[in-house]
Enzyme design. Sequence first.
Site, PDB file in Angstrom:
ATOM      1  CE  LYS A 103      24.311 -19.407  17.468  1.00  0.00           C
ATOM      2  NZ  LYS A 103      25.184 -19.631  18.668  1.00  0.00           N
TER       3      LYS A 103
ATOM      4  CG  HIS B 251      24.598 -12.072  10.084  1.00  0.00           C
ATOM      5  ND1 HIS B 251      23.306 -12.103  10.554  1.00  0.00           N
ATOM      6  CD2 HIS B 251      24.524 -11.620   8.802  1.00  0.00           C
ATOM      7  CE1 HIS B 251      22.478 -11.682   9.594  1.00  0.00           C
ATOM      8  NE2 HIS B 251      23.200 -11.378   8.529  1.00  0.00           N
TER       9      HIS B 251
ATOM     10  CB  ILE C 298      29.797  -7.024   4.254  1.00  0.00           C
ATOM     11  CG1 ILE C 298      31.209  -6.767   4.812  1.00  0.00           C
ATOM     12  CG2 ILE C 298      28.849  -5.886   4.633  1.00  0.00           C
ATOM     13  CD1 ILE C 298      31.866  -5.523   4.231  1.00  0.00           C
TER      14      ILE C 298
END
Length: 232
Positions: A64, A66, A68
């Site tokens: 998962k 996440h 920039i």
Amino acid sequence: MSACQTPVIVALDFPTREAALRLADQLDPKLCRVKVGKELFTSCAADIVETLRHRGFEVFLDLKFHDIPNTTAMAVKAAAEMGVWMVNVHCSGGLRMMAACREVLEQRTGPQPLLIGVTVLTSMEREDLAGIGLDIDPQVQVLRLAALAGKAGMDGLVCSALEAQALKAAHPSLQLVTPGIRPAGSAQDDQRRILTPRQALDAGSDYLVIGRPISQAADPAKALAAVVAELA
């Protein structure tokens, strides 16, 4: 590698390599794929992915991502170079982040993993979303994030089976990966928005992630076979 013939993905949610492989060795890679999540990957790093692939399994790397856009895209690229079958990122990272991940995969030669977006975690209900400033029904947020994922060129979404029907109607080309699957008679544990395997497929899910009902069964191979039989 033998291609898996079912939509079942067994979650290898274990703290050690030994425990994960003990379960994997009881499973048939023709009947399921396997999911490597944060706990196991943090403990074992890329070695566990390589080992499972050598045993014939297609691997869903469930980290998962996440961050920039560039950082997330480079993580997805690294996952692809491991040879994983599927990798996911949080849709809440935004359109530019997801598009960067799509672009980095398209620049590679050779097989590409399925790029999947995570919408709303299946443990979250409306009151949980309200606690982080989103006073809306989970399905509303799921549909918002799904629209972003489709625009970014994602291959599919992780979603609750209860959202699958609406998502298939709105985005028929997206493949839906559904955790929180519990065969009839299983405990809900910490999942909230759940359906049985048959119900999930009928609702539009393409892949089913199943953890404890198989991993903690007295006979995991028998438990897997029962799920596959339910789907036949």
